[in-house]
Design an enzyme around this catalytic site. Structure first.
Site, mmCIF file in Angstrom:
data_model
loop_
_atom_site.group_PDB
_atom_site.id
_atom_site.type_symbol
_atom_site.label_atom_id
_atom_site.label_comp_id
_atom_site.label_asym_id
_atom_site.label_seq_id
_atom_site.Cartn_x
_atom_site.Cartn_y
_atom_site.Cartn_z
ATOM 1 N N ASP A 1 0.840 -1.192 0.000
ATOM 2 C CA ASP A 1 0.000 0.000 0.000
ATOM 3 C C ASP A 1 0.880 1.250 0.000
ATOM 4 O OD1 ASP A 1 -2.317 1.473 0.050
ATOM 5 O OD2 ASP A 1 -2.604 1.311 2.213
ATOM 6 N N HIS B 1 2.909 3.449 -9.043
ATOM 7 C CA HIS B 1 2.700 2.023 -9.326
ATOM 8 C C HIS B 1 3.937 1.412 -10.002
ATOM 9 C CE1 HIS B 1 -1.346 2.203 -7.963
ATOM 10 N NE2 HIS B 1 -1.795 2.952 -8.947
ATOM 11 N N SER C 1 -6.817 -6.310 -5.717
ATOM 12 C CA SER C 1 -7.939 -6.871 -4.960
ATOM 13 C C SER C 1 -9.203 -6.879 -5.805
ATOM 14 C CB SER C 1 -8.179 -6.048 -3.690
ATOM 15 O OG SER C 1 -8.841 -4.839 -3.996
ATOM 16 N N SER C 2 -10.196 -7.633 -5.376
ATOM 17 C CA SER C 2 -11.475 -7.667 -6.081
ATOM 18 C C SER C 2 -12.185 -6.324 -6.004
ATOM 19 C CB SER C 2 -12.363 -8.779 -5.505
ATOM 20 O OG SER C 2 -12.472 -8.666 -4.096
ATOM 21 N N ASN D 1 -10.460 -3.445 -6.317
ATOM 22 C CA ASN D 1 -9.704 -2.473 -7.105
ATOM 23 C C ASN D 1 -10.356 -2.145 -8.454
ATOM 24 O OD1 ASN D 1 -6.365 -3.537 -6.013
ATOM 25 N ND2 ASN D 1 -7.731 -1.963 -5.203
#
Length: 249
Positions: free
Chosen positions: A29, A46, A74-75, A77
């Protein structure tokens, strides 16, 4: 700058002193905040985050950690702007293309958890090829969590067991923790020992909820692009000073 958040639990010296965790997981993060501090676009954060992945994967191998699991996408995102999701997918493609030969050479097993088949067909094929090429390797395991959500993982495991019970091939009375774990994406991995979250946030964000039941948790102030081998070594040192009782004395 302090590497660890003030919220990190007080260290307890005990039986675990000097022990190396077999399985470390990291919630990566802080890429966006890292870029914002420099007045750069989020993509730059990123991109530097991918460099941190390379750095930490190599450091973990050098330290002898058996499995490293990284929360990459993640699901949840998918809720981000379409342009950012596209950037993340592009960086994932580059990482696999640029680093696969190194993983093969270094005997690394690449595994993926989560429903990555929702990705574009060419990316799915690239991931499948990378996993297949490293499947025969016998060295450390690098796990990338892609389109992963722990609640969905747990629900899917329960659904599969329910289907077997409904078909009459499973007695519901025999279902226990070990049987349930065999249905999880992490079934072939060592138990999770240490879970780290970077950037100072103190939550699990739907990551490895079942697996973290007895893992040591560590919340680090360092933003992910700045996370390096020394930070990982400090985290492992803290792990070694924790006293892990697993409910006993």
């Amino acid at each position: 700058m302090r590497p660890f958040a003030a919220s990190a639990p007080e260290l307890v010296t005990g039986k675990g002193a000097g022990v190396l965790p077999r399985h470390v997981a990291i919630i990566m993060d802080g890429n966006g905040r890292w870029a914002k501090q420099r007045h750069w676009p989020r993509f730059a954060g990123h991109k530097q985050g991918v460099e941190a992945v390379r750095r930490i994967a190599r450091a973990a191998r050098a330290m002898g950690i058996e499995a490293l699991t990284l929360y990459a996408f993640s699901s949840e995102n998918w809720r981000r702007p379409e342009s950012e999701v596209s950037d993340l997918m592009g960086l994932l493609r580059l990482f696999i293309r640029n680093d696969l030969d190194e993983m093969v050479r270094d005997n690394v097993q690449l595994r993926v958890i989560g429903d990555y088949r929702r990705f574009a067909p060419d990316l799915v094929a690239l991931i499948d090829t990378a996993v297949a090429r490293t499947a025969v390797n016998t060295g450390p395991i690098l796990v990338i969590a892609l389109n992963y959500g722990a609640q969905a993982e747990i629900a899917a495991a329960a659904r599969r067991l329910a289907e077997r019970a409904q078909a009459g091939t499973l007695d519901p009375a025999t279902i226990d923790e070990a049987m349930f774990e065999d249905e999880l994406d992490t079934r072939d991995l060592p138990p999770l020992d240490l879970l780290i979250r970077t950037s100072g946030e103190v939550r699990l964000s739907n990551f490895l909820l079942w697996q973290a039941a007895y893992a040591e948790l560590l919340f680090v102030d360092t933003l992910w692009p700045d996370f390096d081998a020394d930070t990982l070594a400090a985290a492992v040192e803290i792990f070694g000073q924790r006293q892990r009782r697993f409910g006993g004395l």
